[in-house]
Design a protein around this motif. Structure first.
Motif, PDB file in Angstrom:
ATOM      1  N   VAL A   1       1.592   6.721  -6.918  1.00 24.58           N
ATOM      2  CA  VAL A   1       0.583   7.694  -7.345  1.00 24.58           C
ATOM      3  C   VAL A   1       1.114   9.108  -7.160  1.00 24.58           C
ATOM      4  N   LEU A   2       1.743   9.373  -6.035  1.00 21.97           N
ATOM      5  CA  LEU A   2       2.293  10.703  -5.785  1.00 21.97           C
ATOM      6  C   LEU A   2       3.415  11.040  -6.769  1.00 21.97           C
TER       7      LEU A   2
ATOM      8  N   VAL B   1       0.898   4.143  -2.885  1.00 22.55           N
ATOM      9  CA  VAL B   1       0.669   5.565  -2.614  1.00 22.55           C
ATOM     10  C   VAL B   1       1.834   6.400  -3.131  1.00 22.55           C
TER      11      VAL B   1
ATOM     12  N   LEU C   1       0.828  -1.197   0.000  1.00 24.58           N
ATOM     13  CA  LEU C   1       0.000   0.000   0.000  1.00 24.58           C
ATOM     14  C   LEU C   1       0.871   1.259   0.000  1.00 24.58           C
ATOM     15  N   GLY C   2       1.918   1.245   0.788  1.00 22.66           N
ATOM     16  CA  GLY C   2       2.831   2.389   0.830  1.00 22.66           C
ATOM     17  C   GLY C   2       3.496   2.640  -0.510  1.00 22.66           C
TER      18      GLY C   2
END
Length: 69
Positions: free
Chosen positions: A20-21, A17, A13-14
């Protein structure tokens, strides 16, 4: 067995994220570089216009100066 699976899921998940960033930053940098290129072109055009206007003004001043002599 629960904690290792949870750690792997949170790690995934990290990374998702952060991906995406990173994609958002990449797109904003591309947009900014397009704006900088556009501004650079406009500045170059304005510089050429200013140079031509200064040359015309200098020529007019020289002609007027020769008429007064």
């Amino acid at each position: 067995m629960l904690w290792p699976m949870l750690a792997i899921a949170l790690g995934f998940l990290g990374v998702a994220v952060l991906s995406v960033l990173a994609l958002r930053v990449f797109l904003e940098v591309r947009r900014l570089s397009d704006q900088v290129a556009s501004a650079s072109r406009r500045i170059t055009e304005a510089s050429g216009d200013l140079e031509r206007a200064a040359a015309d003004l200098a020529g007019a001043a020289r002609r007027e100066g020769s008429l007064r002599s």
